[in-house]
Design a protein around this motif. Structure first.
Motif, short mmCIF file in Angstrom:
data_model
loop_
_atom_site.label_atom_id
_atom_site.label_comp_id
_atom_site.label_asym_id
_atom_site.label_seq_id
_atom_site.Cartn_x
_atom_site.Cartn_y
_atom_site.Cartn_z
N PRO A 9 -55.51 -22.99 -17.30
CA PRO A 9 -54.39 -22.15 -16.86
C PRO A 9 -54.80 -20.78 -16.34
N ALA A 10 -55.96 -20.26 -16.84
CA ALA A 10 -56.41 -18.93 -16.38
C ALA A 10 -56.62 -18.91 -14.88
N PHE A 11 -57.08 -20.04 -14.31
CA PHE A 11 -57.38 -20.07 -12.88
C PHE A 11 -56.13 -20.17 -12.01
N THR A 12 -55.01 -20.42 -12.62
CA THR A 12 -53.76 -20.48 -11.85
C THR A 12 -53.15 -19.10 -11.67
N LYS A 13 -53.74 -18.08 -12.29
CA LYS A 13 -53.24 -16.72 -12.15
C LYS A 13 -53.74 -16.12 -10.83
N SER A 14 -52.90 -15.33 -10.21
CA SER A 14 -53.21 -14.82 -8.86
C SER A 14 -54.43 -13.90 -8.82
N HIS A 15 -54.74 -13.24 -9.92
CA HIS A 15 -55.86 -12.29 -9.90
C HIS A 15 -57.17 -12.91 -10.38
N VAL A 16 -57.18 -14.21 -10.64
CA VAL A 16 -58.39 -14.91 -11.09
C VAL A 16 -58.87 -15.84 -9.98
N HIS A 17 -60.14 -15.73 -9.64
CA HIS A 17 -60.70 -16.50 -8.54
C HIS A 17 -61.89 -17.32 -9.04
N LEU A 18 -62.04 -18.53 -8.52
CA LEU A 18 -63.17 -19.40 -8.85
C LEU A 18 -64.06 -19.50 -7.63
N ASP A 19 -65.33 -19.17 -7.80
CA ASP A 19 -66.31 -19.25 -6.71
C ASP A 19 -67.35 -20.31 -7.07
N THR A 20 -67.43 -21.35 -6.26
CA THR A 20 -68.38 -22.43 -6.51
C THR A 20 -69.44 -22.52 -5.41
N ASN A 21 -69.51 -21.51 -4.55
CA ASN A 21 -70.45 -21.55 -3.42
C ASN A 21 -71.88 -21.20 -3.81
N GLY A 22 -72.05 -20.63 -4.99
CA GLY A 22 -73.37 -20.17 -5.39
C GLY A 22 -73.57 -18.72 -5.02
N TYR B 271 -67.92 -17.22 -11.41
CA TYR B 271 -68.92 -17.91 -10.62
C TYR B 271 -69.40 -19.14 -11.39
N GLN B 272 -69.05 -20.30 -10.86
CA GLN B 272 -69.36 -21.57 -11.52
C GLN B 272 -70.45 -22.31 -10.76
N ARG B 273 -71.54 -22.59 -11.46
CA ARG B 273 -72.59 -23.43 -10.87
C ARG B 273 -72.31 -24.90 -11.16
N THR B 274 -71.92 -25.18 -12.42
CA THR B 274 -71.67 -26.55 -12.84
C THR B 274 -70.37 -26.62 -13.63
N PRO B 275 -69.43 -27.48 -13.24
CA PRO B 275 -68.20 -27.64 -14.02
C PRO B 275 -68.51 -28.18 -15.42
N ILE B 276 -67.54 -28.10 -16.30
CA ILE B 276 -67.73 -28.56 -17.67
C ILE B 276 -66.55 -29.44 -18.07
N TRP B 277 -66.83 -30.44 -18.88
CA TRP B 277 -65.75 -31.27 -19.40
C TRP B 277 -64.98 -30.47 -20.45
N VAL B 278 -63.69 -30.37 -20.28
CA VAL B 278 -62.84 -29.61 -21.20
C VAL B 278 -61.76 -30.55 -21.74
N LEU B 279 -61.62 -30.55 -23.04
CA LEU B 279 -60.60 -31.34 -23.73
C LEU B 279 -59.58 -30.41 -24.38
N PRO B 280 -58.37 -30.89 -24.62
CA PRO B 280 -57.37 -30.02 -25.27
C PRO B 280 -57.80 -29.65 -26.68
N LYS B 281 -57.39 -28.48 -27.09
CA LYS B 281 -57.74 -27.96 -28.41
C LYS B 281 -56.56 -28.18 -29.35
N ASP C 283 -72.79 -2.78 -5.71
CA ASP C 283 -71.35 -2.70 -5.92
C ASP C 283 -70.66 -4.06 -5.93
N GLY C 284 -71.41 -5.15 -5.92
CA GLY C 284 -70.73 -6.44 -5.91
C GLY C 284 -71.65 -7.63 -5.79
N ILE C 285 -71.04 -8.79 -5.59
CA ILE C 285 -71.77 -10.06 -5.52
C ILE C 285 -71.49 -10.73 -4.18
N VAL C 286 -72.57 -11.19 -3.54
CA VAL C 286 -72.46 -11.90 -2.26
C VAL C 286 -72.72 -13.38 -2.50
N SER C 287 -71.73 -14.21 -2.14
CA SER C 287 -71.88 -15.65 -2.29
C SER C 287 -72.69 -16.24 -1.13
#
Length: 497
Positions: A302-315, A200-210, A322-326
């Motif tokens: 790359p983690a977000f390109t995996k089929s079992h990883v989901h990004l939710d930006t709706n808040g 669950y992402q509220r605000t994106p972050i600048w990411v640079l290569p390591k 038993d869970g989270i409602v967006s």
């Protein structure tokens, strides 16, 4: 039994407290007491041990200049090595003997008649000390998000600052709240283990290569036998970090093009790793580089390109047992909730303990009623014989060790002057404090904080998290400037008696 008396009490056994103890011990003070609420030294590097924890600045720079470590395993060392380094330094410089753990400080009050600080502990004990140093760091109070229903969740809730190493998440349906620097480190590791992961992402972050490299044993031996070789590496990493921060953040007015260039480089990096345009768009910050703490990672995107990883930006609308409602109505069933929500810097941490100075001046209340301020980022008028290492305008450079070491220089000069004069108290003058604050505010006028687009950043670097207004955590100068100033600030800036 009478009240115990000390020359110096230091609150916090992290790298700040260790550095202060080394400096004061070198000056001849021996009745030193270091108090820490945890069960061992290391501060944030003792408390934090979540999966993926590592330094996000090069290891040669993220260390004391006077105690280089030739045995870092890689350019960006894992957190466990920082913990070991803290233990090594404390043992080598013989300051562990000053430490008392599992001890929570409730507050401290200046006793004008006795000219000492009365330090109150949670167990009811009171100690007295001539000098008091707060070395609690900026990141010491974990923050739990205020989300409707979070207390009703029936599964496991784990804050990254309170990680349980004995808990296995293999096969779990997990959610991570937060995509700051901690989230960037923990998400890829959890993605390897859990059956399903929603971030669950509220605000994106600048990411640079390591740009990470392993320091093989042959390299470590070279560093140990010929320290100049590691100093050369440190000069390079110091210079890159220094140049990057000064140019992109503090001199934004003159070098805006460099700031925009780094942003575009980060975007290009993301687009190369995330080919899905909609996903890439959701991960794209809409604020300037430098408004919020950036980070480095080779496996976050790359983690977000995996089929079992989901990004939710709706808040998040609410959390149920038993869970989270967006906010768009989507509900995800989970059994483990990971809070990568960072720390409460402004309300619970500045200051981390109640400090009452001369004439009943309450430090936290004074900061909030006037404005956040500290002369040279370490002392305040109205608070005799008191220094605070995590203070307004203290943090210089991206490595915390830069701050600790310039403050150690400040202590060396200040306490040396006290000893030379055979004095018992010091206190920065109101005039010197006001002049320093005016200079910091003037320098900040050229910064990305003042001139950049930061409103949507929700950055903890700003007092109100709106990306505007006060941003007094940082000293808006180069590290070199901060260090040099400790050698020449006028002693008349202090009233020494």
């Amino acid at each position: 039994m009478g009240e115990q008396q000390f020359d110096v009490i230091i609150v916090g056994a992290g790298f700040g407290g260790i550095g202060a103890a080394i400096q004061l011990s070198n000056l001849g003070y021996q009745r030193i007491l270091i108090l820490d609420r945890e069960d061992d030294l290391g501060g944030t590097w003792h408390v934090n041990h979540y999966p993926g924890l590592s330094v996000d600045q090069p290891s040669p720079t993220f260390s004391y200049r006077f105690e280089p470590n030739p045995y870092w395993s890689r350019m960006y060392a894992p957190g466990s090595e920082l913990k070991s380094y803290a233990a090594h330094v404390a043992e080598k410089y013989d300051v562990r003997r000053f430490m008392r753990f599992n001890t929570t400080v409730e507050g401290a009050r200046w006793d004008e008649d006795a000219q000492v600080w009365r330090v109150a502990l949670a167990d009811g004990e009171t100690l007295s000390t001539q000098f008091l140093i707060a070395a609690t760091g900026f990141l010491c109070q974990p923050k739990t998000p205020d989300i409707d229903g979070i207390e009703t969740f029936a599964g496991r809730v784990i804050h990254t600052a309170q990680w349980d190493d004995d808990v296995s998440l293999t096969g779990c349906r997990a959610a991570v709240i937060g995509t700051g620097s901690t989230g960037v480190q923990v998400v890829p590791e959890l993605a390897k283990e859990v059956a399903e992961l929603t971030v669950y992402q509220r605000t994106p972050i600048w990411v640079l290569p390591k740009f990470d490299v392993k320091f093989f044993p042959a390299v470590q031996k070279l560093f140990a036998r010929f320290p100049a070789t590691q100093r050369m590496v440190r000069w390079y990493t110091d210079t890159i970090l220094e140049w990057s921060m000064v140019i992109t953040m503090w001199k934004y007015r003159y070098f805006k093009v460099f700031n925009k260039g780094i942003s575009q480089f980060s975007r290009l990096y993301r687009m190369l790793l995330v080919r899905n345009r909609e996903l890439s768009r959701k991960l794209d910050p809409d604020f300037d580089f430098g408004c919020k703490r950036p980070t480095i990672s080779n496996d976050f995107y790359p983690a977000f390109t995996k089929s079992h990883v989901h990004l939710d930006t709706n808040g998040i609308e609410r959390i149920e047992p038993d869970g989270i409602v967006s906010k768009d109505g989507t509900k995800r069933i989970i059994d483990t909730l990971v809070l990568a929500t960072g720390f409460d810097v402004w309300e619970a941490n500045l200051p981390a303990i109640e400090v009452i100075g001369r004439d009943g001046r309450n430090l936290g209340k004074w900061w909030r009623e006037t404005r956040f301020q500290a002369y040279q980022g370490i002392s305040m008028p109205g608070f005799p014989n008191f220094l605070s290492m995590a203070s307004p305008y203290a943090w210089v450079g991206l490595s915390w060790f830069n701050t600790v070491e310039y403050q150690m220089k400040h202590m060396e000069r200040l306490f040396g002057e006290m000893q030379q004069r055979d004095a018992s108290t010091f206190e920065v003058t109101e005039a010197a404090n006001a002049q320093f604050l005016d200079r910091m505010l003037k320098l900040m006028e050229d910064s990305a904080f003042e001139l950049g687009s930061c409103v949507t950043s929700r950055s903890y670097w700003f007092r109100d998290h709106t990306g505007k207004g006060e941003a007094p955590l940082f000293r808006p100068t180069s590290v070199r400037s901060a260090v040099k100033e400790q050698e020449r600030f006028p002693m008349s800036d202090y009233a020494i008696h």
